[in-house]
Design a protein around this motif. Structure first.
Motif, PDB file in Angstrom:
ATOM      1  N   HIS A 296     -23.298   7.073  43.979  1.00 11.85           N
ATOM      2  CA  HIS A 296     -22.719   5.910  43.308  1.00 11.85           C
ATOM      3  C   HIS A 296     -23.766   4.980  42.701  1.00 11.85           C
ATOM      4  CE1 HIS A 296     -18.710   6.923  44.694  1.00 11.85           C
ATOM      5  NE2 HIS A 296     -19.199   7.105  45.896  1.00 11.85           N
TER       6      HIS A 296
ATOM      7  N   HIS B 176     -23.851  12.571  48.275  1.00  9.06           N
ATOM      8  CA  HIS B 176     -24.876  11.750  48.917  1.00  9.06           C
ATOM      9  C   HIS B 176     -24.487  10.293  48.710  1.00  9.06           C
ATOM     10  CE1 HIS B 176     -28.834   9.784  49.416  1.00  9.06           C
ATOM     11  NE2 HIS B 176     -29.188  10.860  50.121  1.00  9.06           N
ATOM     12  N   PRO B 177     -24.887   9.371  49.591  1.00  4.35           N
ATOM     13  CA  PRO B 177     -24.578   7.953  49.361  1.00  4.35           C
ATOM     14  C   PRO B 177     -25.045   7.432  48.002  1.00  4.35           C
ATOM     15  CG  PRO B 177     -25.334   8.262  51.613  1.00  4.35           C
ATOM     16  CD  PRO B 177     -25.510   9.587  50.927  1.00  4.35           C
ATOM     17  N   ASP B 178     -26.129   8.010  47.469  1.00  8.28           N
ATOM     18  CA  ASP B 178     -26.634   7.555  46.171  1.00  8.28           C
ATOM     19  C   ASP B 178     -25.894   8.171  44.990  1.00  8.28           C
ATOM     20  OD1 ASP B 178     -28.438   5.954  47.438  1.00  8.28           O
ATOM     21  OD2 ASP B 178     -30.128   7.353  47.263  1.00  8.28           O
TER      22      ASP B 178
END
Length: 444
Positions: free
Chosen positions: A57, A53-55
């Protein structure tokens, strides 16, 4: 000074040089308060998700800190973690260390940098330190290398950069990874490079008593994009995402050590760290000025030797380390330093810790029960007794004679160099040492 020197030593019933606490080291101010309020007002205290998922990171504060940290230290990648200890563990994992491998470590440092190999069932091998700079001795490192050696964990101890030219050359010769523990050396330099950027990976600490801090926290830096991705995976439940990543990034397929750790930094810590980083230059210069003054004054006492700075280096001075000559003093180091401590006062807000002056540093790590009994996992000596370990490692007293001489006989250190120490505060430190030197016959 003469009036105080003529008085009986405090340890023998006389009046001490100082009774007022030394000023506390406080780097947190209004800037950090506003940063914390910004995060609280956002309602997002952490934004990591342990999945593809983009989150994965993290949130905006974490990612902004990583960008700013990389820019400051002149590296391509910075990976925020919840402690320098986590950073060391992640760096060993990213190095591809396997069970039965050997990793050369320092015996004279905080325990985590030597324990890190054991997390992956590798074996710590202790090399000796330099007698003047206290970092790993290149000659001793070379002597400890075997066919099982896979990495070297160097330590920029007390803020002194390690001998990167010599040790990096050894690493290239033997195809080894160099992991740099620079927890005590933010802002230190060797020639034109920052400490932390001297090896393959460098680990910084944001623990509460470091130069700049967030209470707890750390960052790992590297110029290697593959190592950076490994670090990000290990930080955040790698096993949950490597399958997805391997489809998009075939170069990461087959990564080892992709276990489900949670080494994630919160948005609150990252926001504070961003403000703290802005203060590093000024705080460091104050330390350097204070050390230079104390070196000059304390070196006038015949039994005290200042620690040199490595050529072409900038020292970060986590603490000021010095050496003691018991023969010149006519009294053992430990007795002399106890008398000096009796002349001084604690540090404000840390009174329960006693006087910020100590002999030795950490007891040589290989003398700890962990290594003497060889018990890391279970009670039967694992991993040393495991079938996958084919070597022999020595943890007996005497394997690192320089370390033992420094610890038991010569080295002492103190914290009374940190801002906002004034010249008057430093003069009290000098006066305490001078008084004990002039009246040392009372100790014998």
């Amino acid at each position: 000074m003469q009036r105080l020197v003529k008085q009986t030593l405090a340890i023998k019933g006389g009046s001490p040089v100082r009774t007022k606490p030394f000023p506390g080291y406080r780097t947190i101010g209004e800037e950090e308060r506003q940063a914390v309020n910004r995060v609280i007002d956002s309602g997002v205290l952490s934004k990591f998700l342990g999945c593809h998922h983009p989150d994965f990171h993290g949130g905006s504060e974490v990612q902004a800190l990583e960008k700013e940290w990389a820019g400051y230290f002149g590296v391509k990648h910075a990976v925020a973690v919840n402690s320098a200890t986590s950073g060391l563990f992640a760096a060993v994992g990213a190095s591809g260390i396997e069970p039965g491998d050997e990793v050369i470590v320092s015996p004279y440092t905080m325990s985590a940098s030597a324990v890190a190999p054991l997390v992956y069932n590798a074996i710590p091998v202790f090399a000796d330190i330099e007698p003047d700079y206290y970092c790993l001795s290149p000659a001793s490192v070379e002597e400890r290398i075997t066919e099982r050696t896979r990495a070297i964990i160097v330590v920029d101890i007390f803020g002194q950069p390690y001998d990167a030219e010599a040790i990096n050359a050894i690493a290239r010769k033997h195809n080894l990874i160099v992991i740099e523990d620079c927890a005590q050396a933010p802002g230190a330099r060797l020639q034109d490079r920052f400490a932390g950027a001297l090896g393959h990976m460098g680990i910084f600490s944001l623990n509460y008593h470091k130069h700049i801090h967030t209470g707890e926290g750390g960052l790992i830096v590297t110029d290697d994009p593959v190592l950076a991705d490994k670090l990000r995976l290990i930080r955040n439940h790698a096993e949950a995402v490597t399958g997805d990543w391997s489809q998009e990034r075939p170069e990461i397929a087959g990564f080892t050590n992709m276990l489900g750790f949670n080494y994630r930094m919160t948005e609150l810590e990252a926001a504070i760290a961003r403000e703290q980083l802005k203060k590093l230059d000024g705080l460091l210069e104050e330390r350097i000025d204070n050390v230079e003054y104390l070196n000059r004054e304390l070196s006038k006492i015949p039994c005290i030797e200042a620690t040199p700075v490595r050529p072409d280096a900038k020292h970060a001075f986590y603490v000021q380390a010095l050496q003691f000559d018991s023969e010149a003093a006519g009294v053992h180091r430990d007795v002399f330093i106890e008398a000096v401590k009796a002349e001084l006062s604690p540090i404000e807000k840390r009174e329960s810790e006693g006087i910020g002056l100590s002999v030795g540093y950490v007891r040589p790590l290989y003398l700890q029960p962990l290594y003497q009994k060889r018990r890391a996992y279970g009670s039967d000596g694992f991993p040393w007794t495991a079938d996958f370990y084919k070597g022999q490692v020595d943890y007996s007293r005497g394997i690192c004679p320089v370390t033992e001489r420094m610890h038991f006989e010569r080295l002492f250190y103190h914290e009374m160099i940190r801002p906002p120490m004034t010249r008057a505060d430093l003069d009290d430190v000098v006066m305490a040492f001078a008084k004990v030197w002039e009246r040392r016959e009372e100790l014998s």
